[in-house]
Design an enzyme around this catalytic site. Structure first.
Site, PDB file in Angstrom:
ATOM      1  N   GLY A  11       8.148  -7.022   2.663  1.00  0.00           N
ATOM      2  CA  GLY A  11       6.959  -7.340   3.447  1.00  0.00           C
ATOM      3  C   GLY A  11       6.465  -6.053   4.087  1.00  0.00           C
ATOM      4  O   GLY A  11       7.163  -5.066   4.054  1.00  0.00           O
ATOM      5  N   CYS A  12       5.274  -6.013   4.700  1.00  0.00           N
ATOM      6  CA  CYS A  12       4.751  -4.684   5.007  1.00  0.00           C
ATOM      7  C   CYS A  12       3.551  -4.629   5.942  1.00  0.00           C
ATOM      8  O   CYS A  12       2.994  -5.636   6.307  1.00  0.00           O
ATOM      9  CB  CYS A  12       4.310  -4.019   3.728  1.00  0.00           C
ATOM     10  SG  CYS A  12       5.549  -4.028   2.480  1.00  0.00           S
ATOM     11  N   ALA A  13       3.164  -3.375   6.281  1.00  0.00           N
ATOM     12  CA  ALA A  13       1.921  -3.083   6.983  1.00  0.00           C
ATOM     13  C   ALA A  13       1.124  -2.109   6.137  1.00  0.00           C
ATOM     14  O   ALA A  13       1.695  -1.199   5.548  1.00  0.00           O
ATOM     15  CB  ALA A  13       2.230  -2.436   8.325  1.00  0.00           C
ATOM     16  N   HIS A 183       1.242   3.047   4.373  1.00  0.00           N
ATOM     17  CA  HIS A 183       2.048   1.844   4.166  1.00  0.00           C
ATOM     18  C   HIS A 183       3.346   1.947   4.948  1.00  0.00           C
ATOM     19  O   HIS A 183       3.994   2.993   4.968  1.00  0.00           O
ATOM     20  CB  HIS A 183       2.374   1.722   2.676  1.00  0.00           C
ATOM     21  CG  HIS A 183       3.085   0.445   2.335  1.00  0.00           C
ATOM     22  ND1 HIS A 183       4.449   0.366   2.238  1.00  0.00           N
ATOM     23  CD2 HIS A 183       2.606  -0.792   2.080  1.00  0.00           C
ATOM     24  CE1 HIS A 183       4.782  -0.887   1.930  1.00  0.00           C
ATOM     25  NE2 HIS A 183       3.693  -1.603   1.829  1.00  0.00           N
ATOM     26  N   GLY A 184       3.718   0.850   5.617  1.00  0.00           N
ATOM     27  CA  GLY A 184       5.034   0.765   6.257  1.00  0.00           C
ATOM     28  C   GLY A 184       5.752  -0.387   5.612  1.00  0.00           C
ATOM     29  O   GLY A 184       5.184  -1.463   5.436  1.00  0.00           O
TER      30      GLY A 184
END
Ligand code: SF4
Ligand code: SF4
Lengths: 371, 501
Positions: A11-13, A183-184
């Site tokens: 999952g991510c930012a 992206h994180g």
């Protein structure tokens, strides 16, 4: 090294912005933006894509490579020298950051395609086809080596760590670009593999992705049928390859590509005006294997613009904002407000409807000047 | 000659309960029951079709497997011994009907589907749209666009004709002759209601079915029965039948006594003549002949409908399928060795062909490898028993699953495997008017519609659990399957990982 055919859900930012006139700025803003969503990552992956960063080598394919050993580097360099004219080769500058360890060898190469390598027997390749084949070759067949990016005048900087640490590690404040994405990552298991971080890139396509592609299995098989080898262990790479296949190789209009990736429902298609319905129906029939099913929000970029796209039932967040000629897209509003407190317009992207922020013609000129 | 074979079933009537209504006597198509003051059974004639027991108002009938035991012998099984006695008595080939009933492994039962947990959400089909719509027909590998007068992109290629299916299911070919007109009517009515298709089989299209022709696939088989310009104009698609899973390489034979007026008219043969479907098409002796027939049928139907080819899954099926696609077929109907039939030599039914799971995997792989997968839809059949089988077949690469046996069972068939006798007590595989009459098309159609609806609902549930909302995202997605208890070679053929990996 982690096995190349294993897949890791995550999952991510994500965050990105583009100055549509081509005005450049340093990596500081994107760093602050992605850092605002610290909780959405868990320190196991962060990365950035920047466009316009190598004006001095604008005509070359800039290959960013990760190596696990000097031996891997030797083998790949030998391959690159055989396949390309190497105009430049250097380690990617980094600074030491306490939390970042175990980095692979990071190198970049500025490559030109030899015209004669485009004729193989009776088949003529385009330069891009040749570059794609080389990237696939390295990723699939050179153990301990991985191509992070391969486009002109752009680069991907990524690794294992929180994105803001990765940004400092790569000294992103020293680069200038008109389009930045970040992206994180929050992978659900923990192989510390640098290649598994986002963005994923091929030629000058780059993708940052928040979500999980439930249709990965068929997307991958479909792409493999077209010569793309999905060996990077995350579903995001299929997005980059699908864009390359649809846009570059099949020459689809952007609207058709987005129809394929986040198709409207049949019930919606049946209600469209006849011409639009014919197109949408045909796209779904022909490119059904390319439908990205499952929750996602993505920012896809190339030299001429940036596209935000949500899955068709909008299972992941995506906020878009505009200020002057700059367009922002991010998983959370906070990430935009952090670097642009007062925006002209801010909205939530709708499921399945692409938000396109293209370079303005003027920007294209400015870009050409720099080149 | 006295038969040495003991009856397979024992038909028991509880005479205390029996109210002597004689309903069972009338319901038996096989003449196993008589009324001589009370119901008397000729056990040897009972085929275990359960018509009598189902409709007995007193629940007075039980039908048991004959418990009389032959001495056990693992090699000379009862079945082998009985077959030898039967052949010694008749001197003929043994006939069977329906599909291969031997305990070969079912690969479907070794495959498990995936589902979503946490990292990607499952989708609730009761709240969110779930799409099963499927188009049967050839698709180009890519689309081409030009700019329209308004500057908007416009398609510059026209797609080949397609049949729109609202769920990835169709009814398999079952001819008028092998089944009754009422059974065909029920299939046609249900197909229309469900937005899918039925298939005429090789027996032509009865005039009563013309109103449903948009939901009918018409077959052209080696006997060419009932094939006329008018016939070709009917129908949503044309299917050339090369082979059938229950009897690959074998033709068909409808004896003259089963060709009364209506069948003779529909098949376009004189009343009472044997209808022989040759084993091969006598104008197809190689792939280029097939290409010609495909071309001729497309020409005859003015390129308005897909033309496909039905083959039995045999050992070299992948290469054959590839040839058929290159010959211009818009779809391939792949029939596995469990596929049903109205009549087949038992030895063929039970010993020839391939499991459909392996066949569809091999064909899908080959077509993808050759870059021609889009060119033809894959219709997969041969023992599809449930929506789970459908989902697994789709994940292995099928576009559509076809059901024949399951459809008959829905209408009442109990798989007694005696279709070839023409005595079907359920009014399905018979032309005897007193038997046909008991199958009411409306009622049978409703059962079929219910079955298709139920499977479709289950498919949606499966898709939702997989986190998908369109069937095309499952199609060919073998990543969503895992296998239990299969060896590595089989896993490789199926393209599926073992469970746990
Ligand atoms: S149907 Fe039942 S009740 Fe009627 S005669 Fe037969 S066994 Fe007796
Ligand atoms: S169709 Fe009739 S005869 Fe054939 S198996 Fe079913 S019940 Fe028996």
């Amino acid at each position: 090294m982690w096995k190349k055919d294993e897949r890791i859900p995550s999952g991510c930012a994500i965050s990105g912005f583009i100055n549509r006139c081509g005005r450049k700025e340093s990596g500081e803003a994107i760093l602050r933006s992605i850092a605002a969503m610290h909780e959405r990552s868990n320190g196991l992956g962060g990365g950035f894509a920047v466009y316009g960063c190598y004006p001095e080598y604008a005509a070359c394919y800039a290959f960013h490579l990760m190596f696990e050993s000097e031996a891997a580097r030797d083998r790949v360099e030998e391959f690159l020298r055989r396949s390309f004219v190497v105009q430049g080769a250097e380690p990617i500058p980094t600074r030491s950051v306490a939390s970042i360890t175990d980095q692979p060898l990071l190198w970049r190469y500025f490559l030109e395609v030899r015209p004669e390598s485009l004729t193989v027997g009776n088949t003529f390749l385009t330069e891009e086809d040749f570059v794609v084949a080389a990237v696939m070759e390295i990723n699939a067949h050179f153990d301990g080596a991985y191509v992070a990016s391969s486009g002109k005048n752009m680069g991907v900087f990524k690794g294992v760590g929180y994105p803001e640490e990765i940004g400092r590690f790569y000294r992103l404040e020293e680069y200038q670009g008109y389009l930045w994405t970040a992206h994180g990552r929050f992978p659900t298991n923990t192989p510390g593999w640098w290649g598994g971080a986002h963005p994923f890139a091929l030629l000058d396509w780059s993708v940052v992705h928040n979500g999980e592609i439930s249709s990965y299995g068929i997307n991958k098989r479909y792409l493999e049928g077209h010569g793309y080898l999905c060996r990077l262990g995350t579903d995001t790479e299929v997005i980059a390859y699908l864009f390359d296949l649809f846009q570059r190789r099949h020459g689809l209009p952007l609207s058709a590509t987005c129809l394929a990736l986040a198709a409207p429902f049949w019930s919606e298609i049946d209600r469209l005006p006849p011409e639009e319905a014919t197109i949408a129906r045909a796209v779904r029939m022909v490119y059904g294997s390319g439908l990205l099913n499952g929750p996602f929000s993505i920012i896809v970029a190339n030299r001429s613009g940036m596209i935000g796209l949500n899955d068709r039932i909008k299972l992941r967040p995506m906020v878009v904002a505009e200020r002057g000629e700059t367009v922002y897209m991010a998983s959370e509003e906070a990430a935009i407000r952090e670097i642009c407190p007062s925006v002209d317009r801010l909205w939530y992207a709708r499921g399945g409807e692409p938000v396109v922020a293209a370079m303005m013609p003027l920007g294209a000129e400015a870009e050409a000047e720099v080149a | 000659m006295t038969s040495l074979v003991l009856p397979e079933f024992l038909h028991r009537v509880d005479h205390q309960r029996c109210r002597r209504c004689k309903r069972c006597v009338m319901s038996c198509g096989f003449g196993a029951l008589q009324f001589l003051e009370r119901v008397v059974a000729d056990h040897a004639k009972c085929v275990g079709c359960h018509r009598c027991a189902t409709f007995c108002p007193e629940g007075a009938i039980t039908i048991e497997r004959n418990p009389t035991a032959l001495r056990y012998n693992a090699h000379w099984s009862e079945e082998h011994r009985k077959a030898i006695w039967r052949q010694a008595e008749s001197g003929g080939m043994l006939l069977s009907a329906m599909g291969n009933d031997k305990p070969y492994p079912s690969y479907f039962d070794h495959l498990l589907l995936d589902a979503c947990q946490v990292t990607n959400p499952s989708i609730d089909p009761l709240r969110e749209p779930m799409e099963l719509r499927t188009y049967l027909g050839s698709k180009p590998e890519r689309l081409e666009f030009g700019a329209g007068p308004d500057g908007k992109p416009r398609l510059t290629v026209e797609l080949a004709p397609q049949v729109q299916l609202e769920t990835p299911l169709v009814f398999s070919a079952m001819s008028f002759g092998s089944i009754s007109l009422n059974a065909q009517k029920a299939l046609a009515m249900a197909a229309e209601k469900c937005g899918i298709t039925m298939n005429t089989g090789e027996g032509g299209l009865h005039k009563d079915l013309y109103p449903y022709s948009r939901h009918v696939v018409i077959q052209v088989a080696s006997g060419r029965f009932g094939v006329s310009p008018e016939y070709l104009q009917q129908g949503a698609a044309v299917e050339i039948k090369i082979g059938q899973g229950a009897k690959p390489g074998i033709g068909g034979h409808l004896p003259g006594e089963k060709v009364p007026h209506e069948i003779s008219e529909t098949r376009m043969v004189p009343v009472g003549t044997d209808c022989l479907s040759p084993a091969p098409h006598h104008d197809i002796y190689s792939i280029e002949d097939l290409a010609q027939l495909i071309g001729a049928l497309k020409e005859a139907t003015r390129y308005e409908k897909p033309v496909g080819v039905k083959i039995a899954a045999v050992h070299n099926v992948a290469a054959i399928a590839s040839g058929i696609v290159r010959a211009g077929a818009d779809f391939i109907f792949l029939d596995g060795f469990r596929g049903g039939t109205g009549a087949a030599p038992t030895v063929i039914r039970d010993h020839v062909g391939l499991p459909i799971e392996l066949a569809v995997a091999a064909v899908d792989d080959r077509l993808r490898r050759e870059g021609i997968r889009n060119r033809a839809s894959l219709v997969v059949a041969g023992g599809i028993r449930s929506s789970a089988d459908v989902a697994k077949a789709v994940a292995l690469g099928a576009d559509v699953c076809a059901i024949g046996t399951a459809a008959l069972v829905a209408m009442g068939c109990h798989l007694c495997q005696k279709c070839y006798t023409g005595n079907c007590s359920w009014g399905i595989a018979t032309q005897r008017s007193e038997l046909v009459r008991r199958l009411e098309p409306d009622v049978a159609a409703e059962r079929l519609v219910n079955l298709v609806r139920a499977w479709s609902l289950e498919l949606k549930e499966i898709l939702g659990a997989l986190g998908l909302n369109a069937i095309e995202s499952l199609r060919g997605s073998r990543e969503r399957l895992r296998a239990v208890g299969l060896d590595q070679t089989t896993l490789d053929i199926l393209g599926v990982k073992p469970a746990g990996r």
